[in-house]
Design a protein around this motif. Structure first.
Motif, PDB file in Angstrom:
ATOM      1  N   ALA A 155       0.705  -1.393  -0.019  1.00 51.39           N
ATOM      2  CA  ALA A 155      -0.004   0.124  -0.039  1.00 51.39           C
ATOM      3  C   ALA A 155       0.869   1.042   0.049  1.00 51.39           C
ATOM      4  CB  ALA A 155      -1.023  -0.117   1.277  1.00 51.39           C
ATOM      5  N   ARG A 156       2.019   0.901   0.580  1.00 48.06           N
ATOM      6  CA  ARG A 156       3.042   2.383   0.567  1.00 48.06           C
ATOM      7  C   ARG A 156       3.772   2.339  -0.540  1.00 48.06           C
ATOM      8  NH1 ARG A 156       4.481   1.993   7.103  1.00 48.06           N
ATOM      9  NH2 ARG A 156       2.844   3.283   7.800  1.00 48.06           N
ATOM     10  N   GLY A 157       3.717   1.448  -1.520  1.00 54.90           N
ATOM     11  CA  GLY A 157       4.688   1.462  -2.437  1.00 54.90           C
ATOM     12  C   GLY A 157       5.778   1.058  -2.211  1.00 54.90           C
ATOM     13  N   GLU A 158       6.051   0.175  -1.183  1.00 50.37           N
ATOM     14  CA  GLU A 158       7.389  -0.434  -0.927  1.00 50.37           C
ATOM     15  C   GLU A 158       7.544  -1.862  -1.366  1.00 50.37           C
ATOM     16  OE1 GLU A 158       7.452   0.110   3.341  1.00 50.37           O
ATOM     17  OE2 GLU A 158       7.479   2.130   3.295  1.00 50.37           O
ATOM     18  N   ASP A 159       8.853  -2.303  -1.287  1.00 56.24           N
ATOM     19  CA  ASP A 159       9.026  -3.671  -1.526  1.00 56.24           C
ATOM     20  C   ASP A 159       8.612  -4.534  -0.742  1.00 56.24           C
ATOM     21  OD1 ASP A 159      10.523  -2.918  -3.927  1.00 56.24           O
ATOM     22  OD2 ASP A 159      12.300  -3.042  -3.075  1.00 56.24           O
ATOM     23  N   ALA A 160       8.108  -5.667  -1.105  1.00 56.67           N
ATOM     24  CA  ALA A 160       7.550  -6.824   0.055  1.00 56.67           C
ATOM     25  C   ALA A 160       8.874  -7.067   1.071  1.00 56.67           C
ATOM     26  CB  ALA A 160       7.181  -8.013  -0.702  1.00 56.67           C
ATOM     27  N   PRO A 161       8.425  -7.255   2.354  1.00 57.07           N
ATOM     28  CA  PRO A 161       9.555  -7.635   3.106  1.00 57.07           C
ATOM     29  C   PRO A 161       9.958  -8.780   2.855  1.00 57.07           C
ATOM     30  CG  PRO A 161       7.291  -7.136   4.041  1.00 57.07           C
ATOM     31  CD  PRO A 161       7.204  -7.152   2.682  1.00 57.07           C
ATOM     32  N   GLU A 162      11.243  -8.819   3.435  1.00 61.44           N
ATOM     33  CA  GLU A 162      12.343 -10.108   3.138  1.00 61.44           C
ATOM     34  C   GLU A 162      11.374 -11.485   3.485  1.00 61.44           C
ATOM     35  OE1 GLU A 162      15.358 -12.058   1.653  1.00 61.44           O
ATOM     36  OE2 GLU A 162      14.867  -9.746   1.411  1.00 61.44           O
ATOM     37  N   ASP A 163      10.764 -11.559   4.500  1.00 59.58           N
ATOM     38  CA  ASP A 163      10.002 -12.733   4.780  1.00 59.58           C
ATOM     39  C   ASP A 163       8.562 -12.707   4.307  1.00 59.58           C
ATOM     40  OD1 ASP A 163       9.427 -11.231   6.613  1.00 59.58           O
ATOM     41  OD2 ASP A 163       9.879 -12.167   8.285  1.00 59.58           O
ATOM     42  N   GLY A 164       8.335 -11.774   3.472  1.00 59.13           N
ATOM     43  CA  GLY A 164       6.756 -11.728   3.320  1.00 59.13           C
ATOM     44  C   GLY A 164       6.138 -12.480   2.290  1.00 59.13           C
ATOM     45  N   TYR A 165       4.978 -11.988   1.784  1.00 60.92           N
ATOM     46  CA  TYR A 165       4.372 -12.735   0.715  1.00 60.92           C
ATOM     47  C   TYR A 165       4.192 -11.799  -0.569  1.00 60.92           C
ATOM     48  CZ  TYR A 165       2.731 -15.713   4.533  1.00 60.92           C
ATOM     49  OH  TYR A 165       2.527 -16.472   5.693  1.00 60.92           O
ATOM     50  N   GLY A 166       4.134 -12.369  -1.639  1.00 58.62           N
ATOM     51  CA  GLY A 166       4.285 -11.501  -2.625  1.00 58.62           C
ATOM     52  C   GLY A 166       3.025 -12.032  -3.614  1.00 58.62           C
ATOM     53  N   GLY A 167       2.931 -11.543  -4.826  1.00 59.86           N
ATOM     54  CA  GLY A 167       1.816 -11.839  -5.690  1.00 59.86           C
ATOM     55  C   GLY A 167       0.770 -10.850  -6.039  1.00 59.86           C
ATOM     56  N   ILE A 222      -5.579  -6.947  -2.295  1.00 58.98           N
ATOM     57  CA  ILE A 222      -6.101  -6.788  -0.958  1.00 58.98           C
ATOM     58  C   ILE A 222      -5.928  -5.745  -0.627  1.00 58.98           C
ATOM     59  CG2 ILE A 222      -5.913  -7.777   1.401  1.00 58.98           C
ATOM     60  CD1 ILE A 222      -5.795 -10.619   0.093  1.00 58.98           C
ATOM     61  N   ALA A 223      -4.491  -5.073  -0.519  1.00 63.17           N
ATOM     62  CA  ALA A 223      -3.838  -3.985  -0.119  1.00 63.17           C
ATOM     63  C   ALA A 223      -4.895  -2.892  -0.845  1.00 63.17           C
ATOM     64  CB  ALA A 223      -2.508  -3.662  -0.470  1.00 63.17           C
ATOM     65  N   ALA A 224      -5.192  -2.761  -1.985  1.00 61.97           N
ATOM     66  CA  ALA A 224      -6.036  -1.763  -2.651  1.00 61.97           C
ATOM     67  C   ALA A 224      -7.502  -1.888  -2.143  1.00 61.97           C
ATOM     68  CB  ALA A 224      -5.932  -2.103  -4.240  1.00 61.97           C
ATOM     69  N   THR A 225      -8.018  -2.857  -1.670  1.00 60.65           N
ATOM     70  CA  THR A 225      -9.248  -3.025  -1.125  1.00 60.65           C
ATOM     71  C   THR A 225      -9.321  -2.168   0.355  1.00 60.65           C
ATOM     72  OG1 THR A 225      -9.657  -4.968  -2.425  1.00 60.65           O
ATOM     73  CG2 THR A 225     -11.174  -4.515  -0.601  1.00 60.65           C
ATOM     74  N   VAL A 226      -8.326  -2.792   1.046  1.00 59.48           N
ATOM     75  CA  VAL A 226      -8.230  -2.138   2.281  1.00 59.48           C
ATOM     76  C   VAL A 226      -8.097  -0.442   2.286  1.00 59.48           C
ATOM     77  CG1 VAL A 226      -6.765  -2.206   4.497  1.00 59.48           C
ATOM     78  CG2 VAL A 226      -7.249  -3.977   3.138  1.00 59.48           C
ATOM     79  N   VAL A 227      -7.237  -0.009   1.390  1.00 63.02           N
ATOM     80  CA  VAL A 227      -7.201   1.432   1.146  1.00 63.02           C
ATOM     81  C   VAL A 227      -8.254   2.070   0.876  1.00 63.02           C
ATOM     82  CG1 VAL A 227      -5.723   3.220  -0.131  1.00 63.02           C
ATOM     83  CG2 VAL A 227      -4.531   1.028   0.787  1.00 63.02           C
ATOM     84  N   PRO A 279      -2.398   3.789   5.126  1.00 63.98           N
ATOM     85  CA  PRO A 279      -1.194   3.708   4.916  1.00 63.98           C
ATOM     86  C   PRO A 279      -0.357   4.715   5.729  1.00 63.98           C
ATOM     87  CG  PRO A 279      -2.301   3.449   2.796  1.00 63.98           C
ATOM     88  CD  PRO A 279      -3.252   3.821   3.832  1.00 63.98           C
ATOM     89  N   THR A 280      -0.868   5.845   5.860  1.00 61.75           N
ATOM     90  CA  THR A 280      -0.248   7.018   6.476  1.00 61.75           C
ATOM     91  C   THR A 280      -0.450   6.902   7.956  1.00 61.75           C
ATOM     92  OG1 THR A 280      -2.081   8.287   6.346  1.00 61.75           O
ATOM     93  CG2 THR A 280      -0.800   8.685   4.572  1.00 61.75           C
TER      94      THR A 280
END
Length: 554
Positions: free
Chosen positions: A186-198, A204-209, A216-217
RNA sequence: GCCCUCGUAGCUCAGUAGGAUAGAGCGACCGCCUCCUAAGCGGUAGGUCAUCGGUUCGAUUCCGAUCGAGGGCACCA
């Protein structure tokens, strides 16, 4: 005459022989006798090895024993012949009329044919899938969805009171990773090292936003909480929907978080403490699982005071038992087999009986193959093969059938090209086609004025070899259901249906059911139609246990 | 290293509460549609049931070892 009835007939014959002094059985007359379908057709309709089993005990040569039994059986109702073979097998042929009588019984029983009360009064909790709400149901979980739901249907068929349950891991670090992945996206950052991608993370992030434009702020902790709560909820809804579309609905969705918040974990540990199963070491609290066959004891409360993962399992199991479940079945993938011994030990620590009150069913994993090449998936890379992908490729019926058709003990490579094909290569079509053909005959019978009526039905008219074979196949069905339920092996239903479909297609090939041209309907037409109606019922019932549709037309 | 599952026909897999000549589908080859759905049926070919040993009257099935494949062995979840 079903195998069960034949078994009873043989038991009665043994009792008669004992009563007349012909044989002496030190251990008494058995309550049932193993009746098999011989592999070789020339060996008759059924065979029993009872003379081999009991001969020695009775102090007789097995063949002599078999001879006495054969003579006794020869006069029994429904038996056409009983012959001795080899070292003392008894090959039995059933009278045509005795076999055919089953057809109207099946028609009258309808959907209840094959059900029993073997598990009547037993409350069974069947937990399966239980995928984390951090992504869509992927291919690893789909096998349990198909097999688990089918097992639920099968257990219900033998009288069990089944509750399908989904354990929702909405507590712990995997959920944190999920929330951080959403926030980063949502913040336009890279996925965390141990996170999920796709793509689904972005969706989902867009729906939450869209719902919380300021999310995000917010400060990190608040933002994470928003994305966690909303994200898990969205994922949960999506998982439920895709399972529902797959024909799988759960009675209970159990949230792990509730166990921690309700104090259930503390209560479970207190209970084990009372039972003397807990001890302290290195600032942690341990459960004595090694006393019950586990490799080593397990930490329940970590030295930092946080509950270890197993603490949720303890509380969850206790909760199920307190809800009155006699049997708790949990289906897991092979990657979880390491849990078996500790879970069984945990069960024993509570004073319960492992493998009775708690059963873990371990199944091997599934690979998808297309064009001869395995399809690899990676959660990190976001190349997740989901339940939807599978359904899109081959449909719900083929998916469920393909996944339920194999023993859970064997790894399966699912060939998408094969299961998508509408040809005879594809077992699900073979069975469904039989049902469609049967339905077609019944439709046409109405137009031709052929009706079935138990009062005028003459079973002795079903005398062709293929009719007998089909009837014997239909007679096997209740036993197959019971075995599938007791062994927790739904694939037996699928294999049985393929055998029965084959017996039907062979019958169809040699026996014309309906009148041709201007022919008037005869008793033979009506008898065969009764057999057709019975066969359709059995195939429909069996497909129902697999959650696969029984089409009227194809 | 230890633990779990698997190893059966060219391929995908059944089967084993110990039993008689180990099964099916696909693939290969040869046949069968004036009539109920050919998405079907019949036939031929194809096996030392991974290997070795043990128990048994009898083992593909039970036990042990070996080899091979996959998975797992945290105060992670």
């Amino acid at each position: 005459m079903t195998p069960e009835q034949l078994s009873t007939t043989i038991v009665d014959a043994l009792a008669a022989l004992t009563a007349s002094g012909g044989i002496t059985l030190p251990d008494g007359v058995p309550t049932e006798v193993l009746v098999e379908r011989p592999k070789v057709k020339d060996h008759g309709d059924y065979a029993t090895n009872i003379a081999l089993k009991l001969g020695k005990r009775a102090g007789m040569n097995p063949r002599d024993f078999a001879q006495l039994l054969a003579d006794q059986l020869a006069s029994a109702e429904g038996i056409a012949s009983a012959e001795i073979a080899g070292p003392g097998f008894l090959n039995i042929r059933v009278a045509a009329g005795a076999q055919g009588a089953l057809a109207p019984q099946i028609v009258a029983a309808g959907t209840s044919y094959g059900t029993s009360d073997a598990y009547a009064g037993q409350k069974v909790n069947l937990e399966f899938v239980s995928a984390n709400p951090t992504g869509p149901i992927h291919i690893g979980g789909v096998r349990w969805a198909a097999v688990g739901d089918s097992l639920g249907r099968i257990l219900t068929a033998i009288g069990a009171d089944v509750t399908r349950e989904y354990y929702f891991n909405d507590h712990g670090v995997q959920i944190d990773r999920f929330a951080r992945s959403l926030l980063a996206d949502a913040r336009g950052e890279d996925a965390p090292e141990d996170g999920y991608g796709g793509q689904y993370i972005s969706d989902i992030a867009a729906t939450v936003v869209a719902k919380h434009p300021d999310a995000p702020t917010l400060r990190d902790a608040e933002a994470l909480e928003t994305f966690r709560a909303e994200g898990v909820d969205l994922m949960f809804t999506e998982i439920k929907k895709s399972l529902h579309d797959f024909g799988v609905d759960f009675d209970v969705y159990f949230h792990e978080n509730d166990l921690h918040e309700s104090g259930a974990v503390d209560r479970a540990i207190a209970r084990l403490d009372e039972l003397g199963m807990m001890y302290d070491k290195d600032d942690a609290r341990w459960l004595k699982t090694s006393e019950f066959g586990d490799d080593k004891d397990r930490v329940v409360i970590k030295s930092d005071g946080e509950p270890a993962y197993i603490s949720g399992d303890l509380a969850y199991y206790l909760d199920k038992r307190e809800r009155g479940f006699d049997r708790c079945l949990i289906m897991l993938g092979a990657d979880h087999h390491g849990y078996v011994s500790r879970m069984m030990a945990m069960c024993a620590a509570f004073g319960d009986t492992p493998k009775v009150n708690l059963e873990l069913l371990i199944g091997q994993l599934v690979n998808l193959v297309r064009d001869g090449q395995p399809l690899r998936m990676s959660k990190r890379a976001g190349t997740v093969l989901t339940l939807e992908d599978l359904v899109e490729a081959i449909g719900v019926d083929a998916s469920r059938y393909a996944l339920a058709r194999y023993s859970m003990d064997s790894m399966i490579d699912l060939d998408l090209d094969l299961w998508a094909s509408q040809t005879s290569d594809n077992p699900v079509y073979y069975v469904q086609y039989a049902h469609a053909r049967l339905s077609s005959i019944i439709r046409n019978a109405v137009d031709l004025g052929v009706t079935i009526d138990e009062a005028t039905f003459d079973p002795s008219l079903l005398a062709v070899e293929q009719e007998g074979a089909l009837l014997r196949s239909l007679a096997d069905y209740p036993k197959v259901v019971t075995r599938a339920a007791e062994l927790r092996e739904p694939h037996r239903i699928a294999r049985y249906l393929e055998d029965t479909a084959s017996a039907f297609h062979k019958f169809y090939d040699v026996a014309h059911v309906l009148p041709k041209g201007d022919e008037e309907p005869t008793d033979l037409h009506r008898a065969r139609l009764m057999l057709v109606a019975a066969t359709r019922q059995v195939i429909a019932n069996g497909l129902g246990l697999l959650g696969v549709s029984a089409p009227e037309r194809m």
